[in-house]
Design a protein around this motif. Structure first.
Motif, PDB file in Angstrom:
ATOM      1  N   TYR A  70       0.824  -1.213   0.000  1.00  9.84           N
ATOM      2  CA  TYR A  70       0.000   0.000   0.000  1.00  9.84           C
ATOM      3  C   TYR A  70       0.852   1.255   0.000  1.00  9.84           C
ATOM      4  O   TYR A  70       0.561   2.224  -0.689  1.00  9.84           O
TER       5      TYR A  70
ATOM      6  N   ASN B  24      -6.226   3.049  -0.711  1.00  7.27           N
ATOM      7  CA  ASN B  24      -5.389   1.936  -0.245  1.00  7.27           C
ATOM      8  C   ASN B  24      -4.911   2.134   1.189  1.00  7.27           C
ATOM      9  O   ASN B  24      -4.600   1.161   1.885  1.00  7.27           O
TER      10      ASN B  24
ATOM     11  N   ASN C   4      -5.814   0.312   4.568  1.00  8.47           N
ATOM     12  CA  ASN C   4      -5.272  -1.012   4.887  1.00  8.47           C
ATOM     13  C   ASN C   4      -4.134  -0.979   5.910  1.00  8.47           C
ATOM     14  O   ASN C   4      -3.749  -2.030   6.429  1.00  8.47           O
TER      15      ASN C   4
END
Lengths: 272, 225
Positions: A73, A244, A247
């Motif tokens: 990520y 992202n 995460n």
């Protein structure tokens, strides 16, 4: 920072290093490392019997995880350059700006940062923001096991409707049209401690600084949207970086931040 | 056909277009100072997005018939930050590409050289001041060499975000993008390296010189720039 809290910080930094894998690239602590400066200061003080001014030297805190830990990520090269170089420069510059002054936690410089001038505002803000940022993230496997506390969940639902709605609003605020150029997006506890607010700030400003937002607020979650935070992996695709990013958010840490801010009506301290 | 011809004339007369202009050179033409990949993304994604967003914003409004400069100035005057950001960035990038050349570098010719020496003491001093402006633009911004019509002199300035000195009544002569996207793939945090390469190897001094000449003759003829 008092000598006692420095010693505690050194212990914590030492044990954090023990957790890291052998592959971890050590943060470039260099000349500005607290240990280095303390040693030099102590030597000077002994030699010349003058009080050491070194205790106010800030340093870049070691990450609690290896540079590659937030993959895929946030990429390892970004973490290394972002931490060692960008954060390193803010630390070098805030040390210059505060040379000769009484040592204080970086948090304490935030409220009056605008008044203190661009050195404190830009570099002090940069130091606080990044120290805050590293510690609210965790490797994805660990992050996915974390969750908001009851208190945080309650405040999220009250303030935004739901976690999903909060994330959607956060992503909208993080879009290149909303924070145009360099800046940060924050979820904050308000002064009264009964609501969460979402806000974007430019450059290295943050909501702790008087005059930046409508009212001073206490960040519990923040995202760097300066291009250096994502450009190597995402280039112009900031929205992908932002979506992202969830995460690697450590909701346990965010919950701690929330509890602290609600209880104390002030910003959280950072390892500085 | 008439409309097409009229549009062609207007596009010649208008200093900057409201469509994404092509790069004045191939994407790899500025290697090794600025990489092909950077130009592809900087032009094809960032610049393109500003143009598209601006066009969406002005679609169906009177602004559609205005030139890019007029849109920038109108947006600034009206405090329309969103439109300003996209229009000004469209203008800034178009100007920036032209400020560079694969045959760039060297130094300013003739009148430009004189005026630089007069304003800064020497070409080297100018480069130092321009580089400092680029280095100290905190966050995202631009460094500029500008012409002041009232004072008939050059100076260096910097702007943040999409800022453009024409909103202060100054005439841009040269610009350098210091948003991180301009150099991050090639130089990462080392903005200084990018600035040095720009100043030593990339500046299209002929274009800069033309900009100055146009501004000076407009001043001499009393024309409204």
């Amino acid at each position: 920072m008092t000598k006692l809290s420095l010693a505690v910080a050194a212990l914590l930094a030492g044990s954090a290093a023990a957790w890291s894998t052998p592959m971890k690239m050590k943060a470039d602590t260099g000349v500005n490392s607290r240990r280095n400066i303390l040693q030099k200061g102590a030597a000077l003080a002994t030699a010349a019997a003058i009080p050491t001014a070194a205790a106010n030297a800030y340093s870049v805190p070691d990450l609690l995880y290896p540079f590659e830990a937030l993959e895929p990520y946030i990429d390892a090269p970004t973490m290394k350059i972002h931490h060692d170089k960008h954060h390193g420069t803010y630390v070098a510059n805030i040390n210059k700006a505060t040379e000769g002054k009484d040592p204080v936690p970086i948090l304490d410089l935030m409220a009056d940062a605008l008044e203190a001038g661009p050195g404190v505002r830009n570099s002090g803000g940069g130091h606080y923001n990044h120290a805050f940022f590293w510690d609210e993230m965790a490797p994805p496997d660990k992050a996915k096991k974390t969750k908001p506390s009851e208190q945080l969940e309650g405040l999220i639902n009250k303030s935004f409707g739901s976690m999903d709605e909060m994330k959607a609003k956060f992503e909208a605020q993080a879009a290149p049209g909303a924070v145009f150029g360099s800046g940060w997006v924050w979820v904050c506890v308000n002064e009264a401690g009964d609501e969460l607010k979402l806000v974007g700030t430019p450059n290295q400003d943050n909501p702790l600084m008087k005059g930046v937002c409508d009212e001073v607020m206490y960040p519990i979650l923040g995202l760097d949207v300066w291009e250096h935070a994502y450009y190597l992996k995402y280039q112009n695709r900031r929205p992908e970086y932002v979506s992202n990013w969830w995460n690697v958010v450590d909701w346990d840490k965010v919950s701690e931040n929330c509890a602290y801010a609600v209880e104390n009506h002030c910003g959280v301290t950072v390892r500085d | 056909m008439v409309r097409f011809a009229l549009a062609a004339v207007l596009s010649v007369v208008t200093a900057a277009s409201k469509e994404l202009p092509p790069l004045p050179y191939a994407h790899n033409a500025l290697e090794p100072f600025i990489s092909q990949r950077t130009l592809e993304i900087h032009h094809g994604k960032h610049h393109a997005k500003y143009v598209n967003t601006m066009n969406t914003m002005i679609s169906g409004t009177d602004l559609e018939s205005q030139s890019l400069e007029e849109i920038v100035k109108t947006a600034a005057k009206e405090g329309n930050q969103g439109l300003f950001n996209n229009a000004a960035q469209s203008w800034n990038h178009e100007f920036y590409w032209k400020c560079m050349s694969p045959q760039g570098g060297g130094g300013p010719p003739g009148k430009l050289k004189e005026m630089i020496e007069s304003a800064f003491g020497s070409f080297d001093e100018f480069k130092k001041e321009f580089a400092a402006a680029g280095m100290t633009a905190f966050g995202s911004g631009w460094a500029w060499l500008v012409y002041d019509t009232n004072k008939n002199s050059l100076s260096v300035t910097k702007t943040i975000g999409a800022g453009n000195p024409m909103t202060e009544g100054l005439v841009p002569i040269l610009t350098m993008d210091v948003w991180e996207h301009a150099y991050y793939l090639d130089h990462q945090n080392l903005r200084q390296n990018y600035i040095d390469k720009f100043l030593v190897s990339l500046v299209n001094w002929d274009f800069v010189s033309e900009n100055l000449e146009r501004a000076v003759s407009a001043r001499d003829s009393g024309a409204d720039l």
